[in-house]
Design an enzyme around this catalytic site. Structure first.
Site, short mmCIF file in Angstrom:
data_model
loop_
_atom_site.label_atom_id
_atom_site.label_comp_id
_atom_site.label_asym_id
_atom_site.label_seq_id
_atom_site.Cartn_x
_atom_site.Cartn_y
_atom_site.Cartn_z
N PRO A 191 -93.01 -27.61 -55.98
CA PRO A 191 -94.48 -27.69 -55.67
C PRO A 191 -94.37 -27.33 -54.10
O PRO A 191 -93.83 -27.84 -53.33
CB PRO A 191 -94.67 -28.89 -55.86
CG PRO A 191 -93.61 -29.85 -56.14
CD PRO A 191 -92.43 -28.84 -56.30
N GLU A 192 -95.22 -26.31 -53.89
CA GLU A 192 -95.64 -25.88 -52.56
C GLU A 192 -97.04 -26.33 -51.81
O GLU A 192 -97.64 -27.21 -52.87
CB GLU A 192 -95.61 -24.28 -52.46
CG GLU A 192 -94.36 -23.59 -52.85
CD GLU A 192 -93.40 -23.84 -51.54
OE1 GLU A 192 -93.46 -24.16 -50.60
OE2 GLU A 192 -92.18 -23.70 -51.96
#
Ligand SMILES: [Zn+2]
Length: 270
Positions: free
Chosen positions: A2-3
């Protein structure tokens, strides 16, 4: 992994379901995350009412009047909102239950995530030294230019450094340098102000588009299987080795910088 856009999408997805509800119970099935989950979390959260869900860098801040739970999704984590009686799977390590009958469930197969309690989250050791938010007003070309004077590190590694700006992950760094026409190998100290203006705008643009793309997954945060929130997007340079540049048809070049893949056009990016 997850960014920043996925974390922001998660924030927007969960907030409407848990704001103004009171925590009735916290269930922690696995404390051995990236850092052990302290007993303070179980002790402080019950009885608190959620005032908002915030985000700083890739940390979700579950805010109450007394302080905040600081949640990091790590390499493989996700959150979803489900009913209390939803059976937990083997990777569902934390449930924060609310008096509404719903709960916030944290799933993290690789256990690189973390959960802390803090009275003042922005002063917490994990957050206090972070660079500015890329989508905030403080972050612009002038800021990058000032910070980069005398720096010999490559421009790509410079913008991926969380002390400089948070949330510019590997893909977003490649994409924004492509958009700004800057060679990723160029020394950060040798990029002119007008080019930093273009780069800051490109970073804001790339991240905003990704957040917008994530908006279509919002409904999955309630009652979903916890896998929602990761999304693909149209990429201009990243992952396109030997494919024609979308601007000039020159084959895209792949190199490795700081052990991370970089993709760029040798013709367009100087
Ligand atoms: Zn090109």
């Amino acid at each position: 992994m997850p960014e920043l856009p996925e974390v922001e999408t998660s924030r927007r997805g969960i907030e409407p379901h848990i704001i103004d509800t009171t925590i009735s119970r916290v269930v922690i099935r696995e404390r051995r995350l990236r850092w052990p989950v302290a007993k303070t979390v179980d002790r402080k959260l019950p009885g608190q009412t959620i005032t908002s869900v915030g985000r700083r860098a890739k940390y979700l801040l579950i805010n109450t009047d007394q302080g905040s739970a600081i949640l990091h999704l790590g390499m493989s984590g996700s959150v979803c909102v489900v009913d209390h009686d939803t059976p937990a799977s083997v990777h569902d390590h934390v449930d924060i239950e609310f008096d509404s009958g719903l709960m916030l469930r944290f799933r993290d197969p690789r256990r690189f995530g973390s959960l802390h309690w803090s009275k003042n989250p922005l002063s917490h050791r994990l957050l206090r030294n972070l660079g500015p938010e890329p989508l905030g007003d403080e972050f612009d070309g002038d800021y990058l230019w000032q910070k980069s004077r005398g720096r010999t590190v490559s421009i790509k590694q410079f913008i991926m450094n969380a002390d400089i700006v948070v949330g510019v992950g590997n893909i977003y760094a490649s994409e924004s340098l492509f958009m700004a026409g800057i060679n990723p190998r160029r020394a950060a100290g040798r990029v002119a102000l007008h080019r930093y203006n273009a780069l800051a705008n490109a970073i804001k643009d790339v991240l905003s588009k990704a957040i917008k793309a994530g908006g279509t997954t919002l409904r999955d945060f309630y009652g979903g299987d916890g896998e929602a929130g990761y999304f693909q997007q149209q990429l201009e340079a990243y992952g396109r080795e030997d494919e024609p540049c979308r601007r000039c048809d020159t084959p895209i070049t792949a190199i490795v910088q700081g052990q991370r893949s970089t993709y760029y056009c040798k013709n367009c990016q100087t």
